[in-house]
Design a protein around this motif. Structure first.
Motif, PDB file in Angstrom:
ATOM      1  N   LEU A   1     -11.463  26.822 -53.337  1.00  0.00           N
ATOM      2  CA  LEU A   1     -10.324  27.148 -52.540  1.00  0.00           C
ATOM      3  C   LEU A   1      -9.809  25.840 -52.547  1.00  0.00           C
ATOM      4  CD1 LEU A   1     -10.963  29.846 -49.856  1.00  0.00           C
ATOM      5  CD2 LEU A   1     -10.060  30.186 -52.050  1.00  0.00           C
ATOM      6  N   GLY A   2     -10.426  24.683 -52.118  1.00  0.00           N
ATOM      7  CA  GLY A   2     -10.109  23.399 -51.938  1.00  0.00           C
ATOM      8  C   GLY A   2      -9.616  22.931 -50.607  1.00  0.00           C
ATOM      9  N   GLY A   3      -9.224  23.746 -49.688  1.00  0.00           N
ATOM     10  CA  GLY A   3      -8.927  23.038 -48.459  1.00  0.00           C
ATOM     11  C   GLY A   3      -9.813  22.248 -47.684  1.00  0.00           C
ATOM     12  N   THR A   4     -11.114  22.409 -47.695  1.00  0.00           N
ATOM     13  CA  THR A   4     -12.026  21.245 -47.147  1.00  0.00           C
ATOM     14  C   THR A   4     -12.188  20.201 -47.737  1.00  0.00           C
ATOM     15  OG1 THR A   4     -13.317  23.327 -46.181  1.00  0.00           O
ATOM     16  CG2 THR A   4     -14.551  21.120 -45.998  1.00  0.00           C
ATOM     17  N   LEU A   5     -12.294  20.251 -48.927  1.00  0.00           N
ATOM     18  CA  LEU A   5     -12.478  19.076 -50.040  1.00  0.00           C
ATOM     19  C   LEU A   5     -11.160  18.125 -49.839  1.00  0.00           C
ATOM     20  CD1 LEU A   5     -13.459  17.346 -52.350  1.00  0.00           C
ATOM     21  CD2 LEU A   5     -12.552  18.855 -53.752  1.00  0.00           C
ATOM     22  N   ALA A   6      -9.809  18.795 -49.832  1.00  0.00           N
ATOM     23  CA  ALA A   6      -8.694  18.225 -49.809  1.00  0.00           C
ATOM     24  C   ALA A   6      -8.492  17.273 -48.370  1.00  0.00           C
ATOM     25  CB  ALA A   6      -7.514  18.925 -50.053  1.00  0.00           C
ATOM     26  N   ALA A   7      -8.833  18.197 -47.474  1.00  0.00           N
ATOM     27  CA  ALA A   7      -8.836  17.577 -46.090  1.00  0.00           C
ATOM     28  C   ALA A   7      -9.801  16.279 -45.825  1.00  0.00           C
ATOM     29  CB  ALA A   7      -9.077  18.612 -44.821  1.00  0.00           C
ATOM     30  N   ILE A   8     -10.918  16.479 -46.399  1.00  0.00           N
ATOM     31  CA  ILE A   8     -11.996  15.343 -46.400  1.00  0.00           C
ATOM     32  C   ILE A   8     -11.410  14.183 -47.039  1.00  0.00           C
ATOM     33  CG2 ILE A   8     -14.284  14.567 -46.602  1.00  0.00           C
ATOM     34  CD1 ILE A   8     -15.255  17.575 -46.356  1.00  0.00           C
ATOM     35  N   LEU A   9     -10.908  14.471 -48.336  1.00  0.00           N
ATOM     36  CA  LEU A   9     -10.412  13.140 -49.073  1.00  0.00           C
ATOM     37  C   LEU A   9      -9.178  12.409 -48.604  1.00  0.00           C
ATOM     38  CD1 LEU A   9     -11.348  14.672 -52.655  1.00  0.00           C
ATOM     39  CD2 LEU A   9     -12.503  12.905 -51.230  1.00  0.00           C
ATOM     40  N   VAL A  10      -8.428  13.320 -48.239  1.00  0.00           N
ATOM     41  CA  VAL A  10      -6.838  12.595 -47.760  1.00  0.00           C
ATOM     42  C   VAL A  10      -6.372  12.975 -46.589  1.00  0.00           C
ATOM     43  CG1 VAL A  10      -6.430  12.536 -50.220  1.00  0.00           C
ATOM     44  CG2 VAL A  10      -5.762  14.587 -48.872  1.00  0.00           C
ATOM     45  N   GLY A  11      -7.047  13.813 -45.610  1.00  0.00           N
ATOM     46  CA  GLY A  11      -6.573  14.030 -44.449  1.00  0.00           C
ATOM     47  C   GLY A  11      -6.437  15.531 -44.300  1.00  0.00           C
ATOM     48  N   PRO A  12      -6.244  15.978 -43.042  1.00  0.00           N
ATOM     49  CA  PRO A  12      -5.882  17.492 -42.845  1.00  0.00           C
ATOM     50  C   PRO A  12      -4.387  17.944 -43.122  1.00  0.00           C
ATOM     51  CG  PRO A  12      -6.180  16.449 -40.660  1.00  0.00           C
ATOM     52  CD  PRO A  12      -6.694  15.437 -41.748  1.00  0.00           C
ATOM     53  N   TYR A  13      -3.345  16.947 -42.943  1.00  0.00           N
ATOM     54  CA  TYR A  13      -2.252  17.165 -43.063  1.00  0.00           C
ATOM     55  C   TYR A  13      -1.934  17.136 -44.306  1.00  0.00           C
ATOM     56  CZ  TYR A  13      -1.404  16.694 -37.970  1.00  0.00           C
ATOM     57  OH  TYR A  13      -1.455  17.064 -36.493  1.00  0.00           O
ATOM     58  N   ALA A  14      -2.415  16.149 -45.221  1.00  0.00           N
ATOM     59  CA  ALA A  14      -2.132  16.108 -46.687  1.00  0.00           C
ATOM     60  C   ALA A  14      -2.738  17.053 -47.290  1.00  0.00           C
ATOM     61  CB  ALA A  14      -2.587  14.670 -46.985  1.00  0.00           C
ATOM     62  N   GLY A  15      -4.194  17.520 -46.833  1.00  0.00           N
ATOM     63  CA  GLY A  15      -4.833  18.572 -47.595  1.00  0.00           C
ATOM     64  C   GLY A  15      -4.100  19.844 -47.446  1.00  0.00           C
ATOM     65  N   VAL A  16      -3.585  20.202 -46.284  1.00  0.00           N
ATOM     66  CA  VAL A  16      -2.682  21.413 -46.290  1.00  0.00           C
ATOM     67  C   VAL A  16      -1.501  21.184 -47.508  1.00  0.00           C
ATOM     68  CG1 VAL A  16      -1.000  22.811 -45.012  1.00  0.00           C
ATOM     69  CG2 VAL A  16      -2.999  21.998 -43.980  1.00  0.00           C
ATOM     70  N   LEU A  17      -0.988  20.156 -47.504  1.00  0.00           N
ATOM     71  CA  LEU A  17       0.184  19.955 -48.474  1.00  0.00           C
ATOM     72  C   LEU A  17      -0.388  20.070 -49.928  1.00  0.00           C
ATOM     73  CD1 LEU A  17       2.332  16.992 -47.129  1.00  0.00           C
ATOM     74  CD2 LEU A  17       2.648  19.451 -46.919  1.00  0.00           C
ATOM     75  N   CYS A  18      -1.579  19.581 -50.246  1.00  0.00           N
ATOM     76  CA  CYS A  18      -2.061  19.798 -51.636  1.00  0.00           C
ATOM     77  C   CYS A  18      -2.395  21.146 -51.851  1.00  0.00           C
ATOM     78  CB  CYS A  18      -3.392  18.945 -51.529  1.00  0.00           C
ATOM     79  SG  CYS A  18      -3.274  17.285 -51.493  1.00  0.00           S
ATOM     80  N   VAL A  19      -3.392  22.020 -51.151  1.00  0.00           N
ATOM     81  CA  VAL A  19      -3.222  23.213 -51.484  1.00  0.00           C
ATOM     82  C   VAL A  19      -2.274  23.977 -51.348  1.00  0.00           C
ATOM     83  CG1 VAL A  19      -4.684  25.357 -50.797  1.00  0.00           C
ATOM     84  CG2 VAL A  19      -5.670  22.900 -50.391  1.00  0.00           C
TER      85      VAL A  19
END
Length: 232
Positions: free
Chosen positions: A69-87
């Motif tokens: 799914l990638g949400g946790t990974l993206a949030a840890i790497l680039v931040g929660p707001y940017a993680g939401v945008l990535c996914v």
């Protein structure tokens, strides 16, 4: 996990769409504080990695399969707001170009696979870091645990949406058992990928891991001074 068109009725899909739009709009504003010239490229790479990883499915049980799914990974790497945008960007591209998840269900998919995984995963990750030793193994373990929990949490949210607006002739008990049970196993696979990725980046560039900034120091570069001419 991708919900197809018609699986959730129109009112609930519309409500989920409104929540998704509000969440993405908030993420757009918040990402300005998280991204800079150094981290913006990492956000692009993270989105590309999540997109590629979601295209790869691994067998789980009973003929079912799962993917990152990638949400946790993206949030840890680039931040929660940017993680939401990535996914969210990944989900939009998949719906538009690959028909992976319906367009009318896009709001549902963003709520379950983007907003839920980021909020639950990143929130748990930061909570664990407060009580664990400030080391790379601790950050890796926290990432693993957060990813494990975020995936069945996403399944629970989907089950709740189905309970309110599901259109299929399947009982809520069967949907809950199938979704949560299978996604616990999927969560383990996601956790392994997340922990491995976070640990690898922490080993070489800990300053790029948004969720662990200031926690792990960058490895020191040691050089050997040349010998004096007289000593040769």
């Amino acid at each position: 996990m991708h919900a197809p068109d018609g699986f959730i009725n129109v009112p609930v899909s519309a409500a989920a769409g409104a929540v998704a739009v509000a969440g993405v709009a908030l993420a757009l504003r918040g990402a300005r504080r998280e991204l800079d010239d150094r981290t913006a490229p990492l956000a692009g790479l993270t989105a590309a990695f999540v997109f590629a990883a979601q295209m790869l499915n691994f067998p789980v049980a009973g003929g079912t399969s799962g993917h990152l799914l990638g949400g946790t990974l993206a949030a840890i790497l680039v931040g929660p707001y940017a993680g939401v945008l990535c996914v969210s960007v990944v989900l939009i591209v998949q719906a538009l170009l690959f028909a992976d998840g319906g367009l009318t269900a896009l709001g549902v998919n963003i709520v379950t696979m983007s907003l839920t995984t980021v909020v639950v995963g990143y929130g748990l990750f930061r909570l664990l870091l407060r009580v664990l030793p400030k080391t790379r193994p601790s950050a890796t373990g926290a990432a693993f645990t957060a990813a494990v929990v975020s995936v069945p949490a996403s399944a629970v949210v989907f089950t709740l949406l189905y309970a309110v607006g599901g259109t299929a002739d399947v009982s809520i008990g069967k949907v809950a058992g199938a979704m949560v049970g299978v996604h616990v196993l999927i969560g383990i696979g996601e956790a392994l990928i997340t922990a491995l990725t976070v640990s690898s980046v922490l080993a070489v560039r800990p300053d790029l891991v948004y969720g662990a900034r200031g926690l792990v120091k960058a490895p020191a570069l040691r050089t050997t001074a040349p010998e004096p001419e007289a000593a040769r």
